[in-house]
Motif scaffolding. Structure first.
Motif, short mmCIF file in Angstrom:
data_model
loop_
_atom_site.label_atom_id
_atom_site.label_comp_id
_atom_site.label_asym_id
_atom_site.label_seq_id
_atom_site.Cartn_x
_atom_site.Cartn_y
_atom_site.Cartn_z
N TRP A 65 0.84 -1.20 0.00
CA TRP A 65 0.00 0.00 0.00
C TRP A 65 0.88 1.26 0.00
O TRP A 65 0.64 2.20 -0.75
CB TRP A 65 -0.92 -0.03 1.22
N LYS A 66 1.92 1.25 0.82
CA LYS A 66 2.82 2.41 0.90
C LYS A 66 3.51 2.64 -0.44
O LYS A 66 3.64 3.77 -0.90
CB LYS A 66 3.85 2.16 2.00
N LYS A 67 3.96 1.57 -1.08
CA LYS A 67 4.66 1.69 -2.37
C LYS A 67 3.71 2.30 -3.42
O LYS A 67 4.12 3.18 -4.18
CB LYS A 67 5.13 0.31 -2.82
N LYS A 68 2.46 1.84 -3.45
CA LYS A 68 1.49 2.39 -4.41
C LYS A 68 1.23 3.86 -4.14
O LYS A 68 1.12 4.67 -5.07
CB LYS A 68 0.18 1.59 -4.35
N MET A 69 1.15 4.23 -2.86
CA MET A 69 0.89 5.64 -2.52
C MET A 69 2.09 6.50 -2.89
O MET A 69 1.91 7.63 -3.39
CB MET A 69 0.56 5.76 -1.03
N MET A 70 3.29 6.00 -2.69
CA MET A 70 4.49 6.76 -3.06
C MET A 70 4.58 6.92 -4.58
O MET A 70 4.95 7.99 -5.07
CB MET A 70 5.75 6.06 -2.51
N GLY A 125 2.01 6.93 -6.64
CA GLY A 125 0.95 7.87 -6.98
C GLY A 125 1.36 9.30 -6.69
O GLY A 125 1.06 10.23 -7.48
N GLU A 126 2.05 9.50 -5.57
CA GLU A 126 2.52 10.84 -5.21
C GLU A 126 3.56 11.34 -6.22
O GLU A 126 3.53 12.50 -6.63
CB GLU A 126 3.11 10.81 -3.81
N LYS A 127 4.47 10.46 -6.64
CA LYS A 127 5.48 10.85 -7.64
C LYS A 127 4.82 11.22 -8.97
O LYS A 127 5.19 12.20 -9.60
CB LYS A 127 6.47 9.71 -7.86
N ALA A 128 3.84 10.42 -9.39
CA ALA A 128 3.13 10.71 -10.65
C ALA A 128 2.40 12.04 -10.56
O ALA A 128 2.40 12.83 -11.52
CB ALA A 128 2.15 9.58 -10.96
N LEU A 129 1.80 12.31 -9.41
CA LEU A 129 1.09 13.57 -9.21
C LEU A 129 2.06 14.75 -9.25
O LEU A 129 1.76 15.78 -9.87
CB LEU A 129 0.35 13.54 -7.87
N ARG A 141 4.96 14.82 -10.80
CA ARG A 141 5.43 14.95 -12.18
C ARG A 141 4.41 15.68 -13.04
O ARG A 141 4.73 16.58 -13.82
CB ARG A 141 5.76 13.59 -12.78
N SER A 142 3.15 15.27 -12.91
CA SER A 142 2.11 15.90 -13.72
C SER A 142 1.88 17.35 -13.34
O SER A 142 1.67 18.20 -14.19
CB SER A 142 0.80 15.11 -13.62
N SER A 143 1.94 17.65 -12.05
CA SER A 143 1.75 19.06 -11.63
C SER A 143 2.98 19.89 -11.99
O SER A 143 2.85 21.08 -12.29
CB SER A 143 1.48 19.15 -10.13
N GLY A 144 4.16 19.30 -12.04
CA GLY A 144 5.38 19.99 -12.46
C GLY A 144 5.32 20.38 -13.92
O GLY A 144 5.78 21.46 -14.32
N LYS A 145 4.75 19.53 -14.78
CA LYS A 145 4.61 19.83 -16.21
C LYS A 145 3.64 20.98 -16.42
O LYS A 145 3.85 21.82 -17.27
CB LYS A 145 4.13 18.59 -16.96
N GLU A 146 2.55 20.99 -15.63
CA GLU A 146 1.56 22.04 -15.78
C GLU A 146 2.15 23.40 -15.39
O GLU A 146 1.89 24.41 -16.01
CB GLU A 146 0.33 21.73 -14.93
#
Length: 196
Positions: free
Chosen positions: A175-180, A182-186, A188-193
């Motif tokens: 669960w922790k790995k999936k949340m981490m 997801g946080e990295k993907a978020l 990355r996506s907010s950094g592009k915006e």
């Protein structure tokens, strides 16, 4: 979602500590009934000459009980490593957290399997070798006779809780790995915006 996961990981770390403590209590309580009933039936310097057949199991179990006590203390100390590495409260896991979790999972599973095999073998020995009729005759006047297998049977619960703690530790890491991730993907996506 993060709060739920952090609460869950605190509970899981406490479960690992409780599993070690239960093994400790089990190791202390296991010999109680056997001591009351069988200790006086055999001399430690001559185990083959017992007043009651099979009474030597009390002495046969001593090495197992000593190891169980030592291993349970080790499990308690190992579960404290989860707290020392902040596995119970850290938002992002590092190598130390994964290592502490892996060590605890291995210890919980190994202890449960080993304890189950040993306790089952000694229960069989107890039920097949002890002359309960003779034992009851000798101890009924003192009021200490019991043919209870409670301490042999309760190991199922103790071992099951250790396995549950191990499984929960694994679930927590996944669960922790999936949340981490997801946080990295978020991020990355907010950094592009932001850069656009």
């Amino acid at each position: 979602m993060y709060k739920k996961q952090i609460i869950f990981q605190r509970i899981v770390c406490l479960c690992a500590l409780i599993a070690g403590a239960l093994f400790f209590v089990y190791s202390l309580g296991m010999m109680t009934d056997l001591y009351d009933t069988l200790f006086s039936m055999v001399q430690p310097n001559n185990l083959d000459k017992a007043k009651v057949a099979g009474a030597r199991i009390y002495y046969d179990m001593q090495p197992f009980n000593r190891l169980l006590l030592r291993f349970s203390i080790g499990m308690i100390l190992l579960s404290c490593v989860l707290f020392l590495t902040n596995t119970h409260s850290r938002r992002k896991y590092y190598l130390s957290n994964y290592l502490a979790t892996a060590l605890n999972v291995a210890a919980e599973a190994a202890m449960a399997v080993w304890c189950h095999l040993q306790a089952s073998a000694y229960k069989t020995q107890y039920l097949t070798t002890v002359d309960f009729a003779e034992l009851e005759k000798r101890l009924s006047r003192r009021g200490t006779y019991t043919d209870s297998t409670f301490w042999f049977d309760i190991h199922y619960l103790v071992c099951a809780l250790a396995i549950v703690a191990a499984v929960l530790l694994i679930v927590n890491v996944i669960w922790k790995k999936k949340m981490m991730q997801g946080e990295k993907a978020l991020l990355r996506s907010s950094g592009k915006e932001v850069s656009a």
